[in-house]
Enzyme design. Structure first.
Site, short mmCIF file in Angstrom:
data_model
loop_
_atom_site.label_atom_id
_atom_site.label_comp_id
_atom_site.label_asym_id
_atom_site.label_seq_id
_atom_site.Cartn_x
_atom_site.Cartn_y
_atom_site.Cartn_z
N ASN A 102 -47.02 29.95 -23.94
CA ASN A 102 -47.64 30.88 -22.99
C ASN A 102 -48.45 31.96 -23.70
OD1 ASN A 102 -46.26 29.39 -21.13
ND2 ASN A 102 -44.62 30.88 -20.81
N ASP A 104 -49.26 34.83 -21.91
CA ASP A 104 -49.20 35.98 -20.98
C ASP A 104 -48.50 37.21 -21.56
OD1 ASP A 104 -46.74 34.12 -19.01
OD2 ASP A 104 -46.43 35.36 -20.79
N HIS A 119 -50.14 29.12 -28.71
CA HIS A 119 -51.49 29.00 -28.13
C HIS A 119 -52.19 30.35 -28.01
CE1 HIS A 119 -49.98 25.04 -26.09
NE2 HIS A 119 -50.23 24.90 -27.36
N CYS A 148 -68.59 42.39 -29.72
CA CYS A 148 -67.91 43.09 -30.83
C CYS A 148 -68.59 44.44 -31.05
CB CYS A 148 -68.02 42.23 -32.10
SG CYS A 148 -67.33 43.05 -33.56
N SER A 190 -44.22 21.08 -18.94
CA SER A 190 -44.41 19.71 -18.45
C SER A 190 -44.38 18.71 -19.60
CB SER A 190 -45.75 19.60 -17.71
OG SER A 190 -46.80 19.99 -18.60
N ASN A 214 -35.76 22.75 -15.82
CA ASN A 214 -37.03 22.49 -15.14
C ASN A 214 -36.70 21.94 -13.75
OD1 ASN A 214 -39.62 21.43 -14.34
ND2 ASN A 214 -40.19 21.37 -16.51
N PRO A 215 -37.42 22.37 -12.70
CA PRO A 215 -37.13 21.81 -11.38
C PRO A 215 -37.46 20.31 -11.29
CG PRO A 215 -38.61 23.71 -11.21
CD PRO A 215 -38.46 23.39 -12.65
C1 BV8 Z 1 -54.81 20.08 -31.21
C2 BV8 Z 1 -54.20 28.05 -24.05
C3 BV8 Z 1 -55.65 19.16 -33.21
C4 BV8 Z 1 -55.44 28.40 -23.34
C5 BV8 Z 1 -53.64 25.68 -23.84
C6 BV8 Z 1 -53.96 12.46 -26.31
C7 BV8 Z 1 -52.59 12.39 -26.56
C8 BV8 Z 1 -51.92 13.45 -27.13
C9 BV8 Z 1 -52.59 14.63 -27.47
C10 BV8 Z 1 -53.93 14.69 -27.22
C11 BV8 Z 1 -54.62 13.63 -26.64
N1 BV8 Z 1 -55.90 14.02 -26.51
C12 BV8 Z 1 -56.05 15.28 -26.98
C13 BV8 Z 1 -54.86 15.68 -27.42
C14 BV8 Z 1 -54.56 16.96 -28.04
C15 BV8 Z 1 -54.47 18.05 -26.99
C16 BV8 Z 1 -53.48 17.67 -25.90
O1 BV8 Z 1 -52.29 17.75 -26.07
N2 BV8 Z 1 -54.03 17.25 -24.74
C17 BV8 Z 1 -53.16 16.83 -23.65
C18 BV8 Z 1 -53.63 17.48 -22.34
C19 BV8 Z 1 -53.21 15.32 -23.56
N3 BV8 Z 1 -53.95 19.19 -27.71
C20 BV8 Z 1 -54.83 20.03 -28.28
O2 BV8 Z 1 -56.03 19.96 -28.18
C21 BV8 Z 1 -54.19 21.12 -29.14
N4 BV8 Z 1 -54.86 21.13 -30.41
O3 BV8 Z 1 -54.18 19.07 -30.96
O4 BV8 Z 1 -55.57 20.26 -32.31
C22 BV8 Z 1 -56.55 19.59 -34.29
C23 BV8 Z 1 -56.05 19.67 -35.59
C24 BV8 Z 1 -56.92 20.04 -36.61
C25 BV8 Z 1 -58.25 20.36 -36.33
C26 BV8 Z 1 -58.73 20.30 -35.02
C27 BV8 Z 1 -57.89 19.91 -33.98
C28 BV8 Z 1 -54.39 22.47 -28.48
C29 BV8 Z 1 -53.58 22.53 -27.21
C30 BV8 Z 1 -53.56 23.97 -26.67
C31 BV8 Z 1 -54.46 24.05 -25.47
N5 BV8 Z 1 -54.33 25.40 -24.90
N6 BV8 Z 1 -53.57 26.92 -23.36
C32 BV8 Z 1 -55.16 28.90 -21.95
O5 BV8 Z 1 -53.98 29.00 -21.53
O6 BV8 Z 1 -56.15 29.22 -21.27
S1 BV8 Z 1 -52.77 24.47 -23.09
C33 BV8 Z 1 -51.92 24.99 -21.72
O7 BV8 Z 1 -51.01 23.90 -21.45
C34 BV8 Z 1 -51.03 26.21 -21.86
O8 BV8 Z 1 -50.92 26.73 -23.16
C35 BV8 Z 1 -49.68 25.69 -21.42
O9 BV8 Z 1 -48.65 26.38 -21.93
C36 BV8 Z 1 -49.78 24.32 -21.97
C37 BV8 Z 1 -48.72 23.36 -21.55
O10 BV8 Z 1 -48.59 23.42 -20.15
P1 BV8 Z 1 -47.17 23.94 -19.59
O11 BV8 Z 1 -46.89 25.27 -20.20
O12 BV8 Z 1 -46.17 22.90 -19.77
O13 BV8 Z 1 -47.52 24.21 -18.09
P2 BV8 Z 1 -47.66 23.12 -16.93
O14 BV8 Z 1 -48.30 23.78 -15.77
O15 BV8 Z 1 -48.25 21.87 -17.49
O16 BV8 Z 1 -46.15 22.78 -16.55
C38 BV8 Z 1 -45.34 23.77 -15.95
C39 BV8 Z 1 -43.93 23.22 -15.94
O17 BV8 Z 1 -43.09 24.23 -15.43
C40 BV8 Z 1 -43.76 22.00 -15.07
O18 BV8 Z 1 -42.95 21.06 -15.72
C41 BV8 Z 1 -43.04 22.55 -13.83
O19 BV8 Z 1 -42.15 21.58 -13.26
C42 BV8 Z 1 -42.26 23.67 -14.44
N7 BV8 Z 1 -41.91 24.76 -13.53
C43 BV8 Z 1 -42.58 25.19 -12.43
N8 BV8 Z 1 -41.90 26.24 -11.89
C44 BV8 Z 1 -40.82 26.47 -12.69
C45 BV8 Z 1 -40.83 25.53 -13.74
N9 BV8 Z 1 -39.88 25.49 -14.69
C46 BV8 Z 1 -38.89 26.41 -14.61
N10 BV8 Z 1 -38.82 27.35 -13.66
C47 BV8 Z 1 -39.76 27.41 -12.68
N11 BV8 Z 1 -39.66 28.35 -11.72
#
Ligand code: BV8
Length: 249
Positions: A102, A104, A119, A148, A190, A214-215
């Site tokens: 996160n 935030d 992140h 800047c 997720s 997680n729900p």
């Molecule tokens: C990198 C910051 C390499 C910005 C974010 C194919 C396969 C695997 C990986 C990849 C692929 N293709 C590309 C990739 C890599 C990619 C990736 O993983 N893509 C995914 C989508 C497939 N990753 C990257 O690009 C990362 N970098 O790999 O670099 C590299 C190395 C060297 C040189 C160059 C490159 C960078 C990833 C970071 C991206 N930035 N955010 C911003 O926020 O604006 S990602 C964003 O998603 C947030 O950070 C967030 O935290 C993150 C994950 O999401 P979650 O936090 O899990 O949130 P989500 O909504 O998905 O889920 C919420 C969950 O909460 C749910 O499960 C829900 O049920 C639950 N919930 C709901 N209510 C509650 C609850 N749980 C408890 N209580 C509740 N009340």
């Protein structure tokens, strides 16, 4: 979620080396929208449109409007019981690390100090020319996109976008914690964004017992020792009661 397994309470009481991975779900009960849920941020915007260096290069004003809107949304929000529980946990163990995805800042607002932000942080801005980072909590930002004050170049959010590498120090500390811990908690993610989503598996393959809160089930659920179905704030309040851990707040 009915009751807390006794062996989980034992594990929480006797743990020596504990790591916690959190995602947007831990902030959901504070009012921060998640990314992929029903009301998710990604429902209205595609990640590729906004959370990538390409999007920023193409339209810095649009990307900044999104972040400025998110900052104004987050600014008045308070940590919930899950943030407070995790902050209380860090005082119990000789070795502890919170690994958050996160941006935030609510974990710090709840008192967490032993953490890494994989992140980045929405309250920090970075100069695209000099690379210098500064805290900036102004809401709304007086100028979009902000420039800047030293060199006049564009400032960007100090967050990690898709396709960008994670901060090496944070990544290394998270990896070390996942490999060394005896108990790994996963709260509100997720489990789809890598490399963060790999840590529970790394912990489990090294010796740790894994608890997921997680729900909904996720790809991580299959590697867990315990899966508590429920909202983070509610489940963490139950865990705090079971551990006689005052949450305050
Ligand atoms: C990198 C910051 C390499 C910005 C974010 C194919 C396969 C695997 C990986 C990849 C692929 N293709 C590309 C990739 C890599 C990619 C990736 O993983 N893509 C995914 C989508 C497939 N990753 C990257 O690009 C990362 N970098 O790999 O670099 C590299 C190395 C060297 C040189 C160059 C490159 C960078 C990833 C970071 C991206 N930035 N955010 C911003 O926020 O604006 S990602 C964003 O998603 C947030 O950070 C967030 O935290 C993150 C994950 O999401 P979650 O936090 O899990 O949130 P989500 O909504 O998905 O889920 C919420 C969950 O909460 C749910 O499960 C829900 O049920 C639950 N919930 C709901 N209510 C509650 C609850 N749980 C408890 N209580 C509740 N009340």
């Amino acid at each position: 979620m009915r009751e807390i397994p006794r062996d989980l309470i034992k594990g929480l009481r006797e743990g020596q080396n504990v790591a916690v991975l959190t995602g947007a779900g831990v902030s959901a009960e504070s009012g921060v929208p998640t990314f992929r849920g029903q009301e998710g941020l990604w429902k209205r915007y595609s990640p590729q449109e906004l959370a990538t260096p390409q999007a920023f290069a193409q339209d810095p004003k649009l990307v900044w409007e999104w972040y400025d809107w998110r900052r104004s949304l987050i600014a008045p929000l308070e940590p919930n019981a899950a943030h407070r529980f995790i902050a209380a946990l860090e005082k119990r163990y000789p070795h502890f690390l919170l690994i958050t995805q996160n941006i935030d800042g609510l974990h710090q607002k709840a008192g967490s100090t032993r953490l890494v932000e994989l992140h980045g942080n929405i309250w920090k801005l970075r100069c695209t020319e000099e690379g210098t980072v500064r805290d900036d909590k102004r809401v709304p930002l007086p100028q979009i996109p902000p420039l800047c004050d030293n060199c006049g170049a564009l400032l960007r959010p100090h967050v990690v976008w898709f396709g960008e590498p994670l901060p090496p120090d944070a990544l290394n500390r998270a990896m070390e914690a996942a490999e060394d811990c005896d108990l790994f908690l996963v709260v509100g993610t997720s489990g789809v964004v890598y490399p963060a989503a790999a840590f529970p598996q790394i912990a489990q393959s090294h010796k740790a017992k894994v608890l997921e809160i997680n729900p909904e089930e996720t790809p991580i659920t299959s590697v867990t020792t315990w899966y508590l179905k429920g909202k983070a704030g509610e489940v963490c309040q139950m865990l705090a009661r079971a551990l006689d851990l005052p949450l305050g707040g």
